[in-house]
Design a protein around this motif. Structure first.
Motif, PDB file in Angstrom:
ATOM      1  N   GLU A  96       0.840  -1.203   0.000  1.00  0.00           N
ATOM      2  CA  GLU A  96       0.000   0.000   0.000  1.00  0.00           C
ATOM      3  C   GLU A  96       0.877   1.256   0.000  1.00  0.00           C
ATOM      4  O   GLU A  96       1.952   1.288   0.600  1.00  0.00           O
ATOM      5  CB  GLU A  96      -0.932   0.014   1.222  1.00  0.00           C
ATOM      6  N   LYS A  97       0.395   2.273  -0.688  1.00  0.00           N
ATOM      7  CA  LYS A  97       1.094   3.549  -0.750  1.00  0.00           C
ATOM      8  C   LYS A  97       1.160   4.177   0.642  1.00  0.00           C
ATOM      9  O   LYS A  97       0.252   3.944   1.445  1.00  0.00           O
ATOM     10  CB  LYS A  97       0.383   4.476  -1.730  1.00  0.00           C
ATOM     11  N   PRO A  98       2.221   4.852   0.982  1.00  0.00           N
ATOM     12  CA  PRO A  98       3.344   5.221   0.122  1.00  0.00           C
ATOM     13  C   PRO A  98       4.505   4.225   0.153  1.00  0.00           C
ATOM     14  O   PRO A  98       5.602   4.580  -0.273  1.00  0.00           O
ATOM     15  CB  PRO A  98       3.781   6.554   0.721  1.00  0.00           C
ATOM     16  N   GLY A  99       4.294   3.029   0.660  1.00  0.00           N
ATOM     17  CA  GLY A  99       5.327   2.008   0.671  1.00  0.00           C
ATOM     18  C   GLY A  99       6.198   2.014   1.909  1.00  0.00           C
ATOM     19  O   GLY A  99       6.760   0.984   2.293  1.00  0.00           O
ATOM     20  N   GLY A 100       6.331   3.157   2.562  1.00  0.00           N
ATOM     21  CA  GLY A 100       7.154   3.272   3.757  1.00  0.00           C
ATOM     22  C   GLY A 100       7.063   4.683   4.307  1.00  0.00           C
ATOM     23  O   GLY A 100       6.503   5.586   3.681  1.00  0.00           O
ATOM     24  N   THR A 101       7.646   4.883   5.475  1.00  0.00           N
ATOM     25  CA  THR A 101       7.521   6.159   6.176  1.00  0.00           C
ATOM     26  C   THR A 101       8.286   7.290   5.506  1.00  0.00           C
ATOM     27  O   THR A 101       7.806   8.418   5.430  1.00  0.00           O
ATOM     28  CB  THR A 101       8.020   6.011   7.628  1.00  0.00           C
ATOM     29  N   TYR A 164      -2.298  10.547  13.727  1.00  0.00           N
ATOM     30  CA  TYR A 164      -1.199   9.833  13.089  1.00  0.00           C
ATOM     31  C   TYR A 164       0.073   9.983  13.913  1.00  0.00           C
ATOM     32  O   TYR A 164       0.292  11.007  14.576  1.00  0.00           O
ATOM     33  CB  TYR A 164      -0.938  10.396  11.695  1.00  0.00           C
ATOM     34  N   PRO A 165       0.980   8.987  13.863  1.00  0.00           N
ATOM     35  CA  PRO A 165       2.284   9.135  14.528  1.00  0.00           C
ATOM     36  C   PRO A 165       3.052  10.315  13.938  1.00  0.00           C
ATOM     37  O   PRO A 165       2.905  10.641  12.751  1.00  0.00           O
ATOM     38  CB  PRO A 165       2.991   7.808  14.205  1.00  0.00           C
ATOM     39  N   GLN A 166       3.898  10.930  14.743  1.00  0.00           N
ATOM     40  CA  GLN A 166       4.623  12.110  14.274  1.00  0.00           C
ATOM     41  C   GLN A 166       5.525  11.783  13.085  1.00  0.00           C
ATOM     42  O   GLN A 166       5.710  12.609  12.199  1.00  0.00           O
ATOM     43  CB  GLN A 166       5.448  12.724  15.409  1.00  0.00           C
ATOM     44  N   GLU A 167       6.076  10.581  13.049  1.00  0.00           N
ATOM     45  CA  GLU A 167       6.949  10.228  11.926  1.00  0.00           C
ATOM     46  C   GLU A 167       6.185  10.232  10.605  1.00  0.00           C
ATOM     47  O   GLU A 167       6.766  10.535   9.555  1.00  0.00           O
ATOM     48  CB  GLU A 167       7.581   8.850  12.158  1.00  0.00           C
ATOM     49  N   VAL A 168       4.901   9.917  10.654  1.00  0.00           N
ATOM     50  CA  VAL A 168       4.074   9.985   9.447  1.00  0.00           C
ATOM     51  C   VAL A 168       3.742  11.438   9.117  1.00  0.00           C
ATOM     52  O   VAL A 168       3.814  11.865   7.962  1.00  0.00           O
ATOM     53  CB  VAL A 168       2.792   9.153   9.619  1.00  0.00           C
ATOM     54  N   LEU A 169       3.383  12.219  10.138  1.00  0.00           N
ATOM     55  CA  LEU A 169       3.067  13.635   9.916  1.00  0.00           C
ATOM     56  C   LEU A 169       4.270  14.395   9.365  1.00  0.00           C
ATOM     57  O   LEU A 169       4.123  15.274   8.508  1.00  0.00           O
ATOM     58  CB  LEU A 169       2.598  14.267  11.222  1.00  0.00           C
ATOM     59  N   ASP A 170       5.476  14.077   9.856  1.00  0.00           N
ATOM     60  CA  ASP A 170       6.680  14.748   9.374  1.00  0.00           C
ATOM     61  C   ASP A 170       6.914  14.507   7.887  1.00  0.00           C
ATOM     62  O   ASP A 170       7.601  15.290   7.224  1.00  0.00           O
ATOM     63  CB  ASP A 170       7.904  14.271  10.162  1.00  0.00           C
ATOM     64  N   LEU A 174       4.859  12.781   1.374  1.00  0.00           N
ATOM     65  CA  LEU A 174       5.040  11.418   0.860  1.00  0.00           C
ATOM     66  C   LEU A 174       3.864  10.540   1.243  1.00  0.00           C
ATOM     67  O   LEU A 174       3.344   9.775   0.418  1.00  0.00           O
ATOM     68  CB  LEU A 174       6.339  10.817   1.420  1.00  0.00           C
ATOM     69  N   ALA A 175       3.401  10.651   2.485  1.00  0.00           N
ATOM     70  CA  ALA A 175       2.349   9.767   2.986  1.00  0.00           C
ATOM     71  C   ALA A 175       1.021   9.969   2.281  1.00  0.00           C
ATOM     72  O   ALA A 175       0.285   8.998   2.053  1.00  0.00           O
ATOM     73  CB  ALA A 175       2.173   9.977   4.491  1.00  0.00           C
ATOM     74  N   ASN A 176       0.694  11.207   1.923  1.00  0.00           N
ATOM     75  CA  ASN A 176      -0.653  11.477   1.407  1.00  0.00           C
ATOM     76  C   ASN A 176      -0.685  12.300   0.122  1.00  0.00           C
ATOM     77  O   ASN A 176      -1.418  11.977  -0.809  1.00  0.00           O
ATOM     78  CB  ASN A 176      -1.486  12.175   2.481  1.00  0.00           C
ATOM     79  N   SER A 177       0.102  13.370   0.070  1.00  0.00           N
ATOM     80  CA  SER A 177       0.026  14.256  -1.094  1.00  0.00           C
ATOM     81  C   SER A 177       0.506  13.586  -2.370  1.00  0.00           C
ATOM     82  O   SER A 177       0.145  14.023  -3.476  1.00  0.00           O
ATOM     83  CB  SER A 177       0.842  15.527  -0.844  1.00  0.00           C
TER      84      SER A 177
END
Length: 320
Positions: A96-101, A164-170, A174-177
């Motif tokens: 699943e996208k984005p494949g990683g953090t 969401y965890p901060q590592e994802v928000l940071d 990549l995670a969403n846009s």
């Protein structure tokens, strides 16, 4: 049929439910691997399909790894599960996208995929939207695109509330846009000469609040983009040939403007989703059969884009 001959669907959450519906429609035998007992029961209640709790580690102790797996779990867990499956000799994975953090995570997954000979695809299903396919076909009919603009403004207030965890928000770009950015450059070709800029900061995303840039793609398409995560807005792609403008706003629906007219035309969609998440049925079929597989990016291409496009666009330095 043994467990290796069935597709493993890893994840019993929202995306897992969507994939289960698609696999059922396609008539593909599959086994669902969940983590907790509660989520496994909820999955069974929702779909009527058994879900094995305990996660991938427990499943691999009970049986050989499958030939193919679809991994639809939370972003921070994608790397570990992909590694477990590769170590166990699963050689065909839809991640699943984005494949990683972040870039470093993707680099490790890419390196292991090369080492083990695993074909990992990243599930950017918007490439398979009927609206996107119609826009792409129209551009080809017109002799190609000449210009494009797109926006990936995010709903900051809603994002913060989800937890969401901060590592994802940071790494939110990549995670969403990248849902919209990937689609834009899928249509126009990848950037060749361009300048990215970032401005401002947010409490949950201190590195940037506003994004702006532009340049030229390898296909000779002039492009520009902007996003303001501290203002109202949304996602959109507008891409023009010399005779038509194709507008994806929202991205699920195509509007077409003819040269010399201000009127908008809305082509009929031939996409019979039958209640499925848009693009997911066609994308999953591509993964399983190889049909249209060229439209499904592999982990190495995705890593290259992260380094060359998504990182600079987010204002991030290259990973060490």
């Amino acid at each position: 049929m043994n467990m290796r001959e069935r597709v493993w669907l890893v994840g019993a959450g929202r995306m897992g439910l969507s994939y289960a519906k698609v696999l059922t429609t396609l008539g593909t035998p599959f086994i669902v691997i969940g983590r907790g007992d509660a989520s496994a029961r909820a999955f069974k209640q929702e779909t009527g399909v058994e879900c094995r709790p305990g996660g991938v580690a427990a499943a691999l102790k009970a049986a050989d790894a499958p030939s193919s797996a679809i991994v639809a779990i939370d972003i921070p867990e994608l790397e570990a599960v992909a590694e477990q499956l590769m170590h166990a000799n699963c050689r065909h994975i839809l991640l699943e996208k984005p494949g990683g953090t972040d870039e470093a995570t993707l680099a490790r997954i890419s390196a292991m995929a090369l080492e083990t000979g695993t074909d990992i695809r990243v599930a950017y299903n918007r490439r398979f939207y009927e609206s996107v396919r119609q826009a792409r076909a129209g551009l080809q009919e017109d002799g190609g695109a000449v210009s494009m603009t797109f926006s990936f403004t995010e709903s900051a207030d809603a994002i913060v509330k989800i937890g969401y965890p901060q590592e994802v928000l940071d790494n939110w770009l990549l995670a969403n846009s990248t849902h919209v950015i990937d689609t834009a450059f899928h249509l126009a070709g990848e950037p060749r000469e361009w300048t990215p800029r970032v401005y401002g900061s947010l409490s949950w995303h201190p590195s940037a609040a506003r994004f702006q840039g532009g340049g030229m793609t390898r296909d000779g398409v002039m492009f520009s983009y902007s996003a303001d995560w501290d203002a109202p807005g949304g996602w959109a792609v507008e891409i023009a040939s010399r005779t038509r403008r194709f507008i994806l706003k929202p991205m699920e629906r195509l509007a077409v403007q003819q040269r010399g007219s201000f009127a908008m035309e809305f082509p009929e969609s031939a996409d019979a989703t039958d209640g499925h998440k848009p693009g997911l049925l066609r994308m999953t079929r591509a993964f399983l059969t190889g049909e249209d597989a060229a439209d499904l990016p592999d982990i190495h291409d995705h890593l290259s884009r992260t380094r060359a496009i998504y990182g600079p666009m987010a204002g991030k330095p290259p990973a060490a």
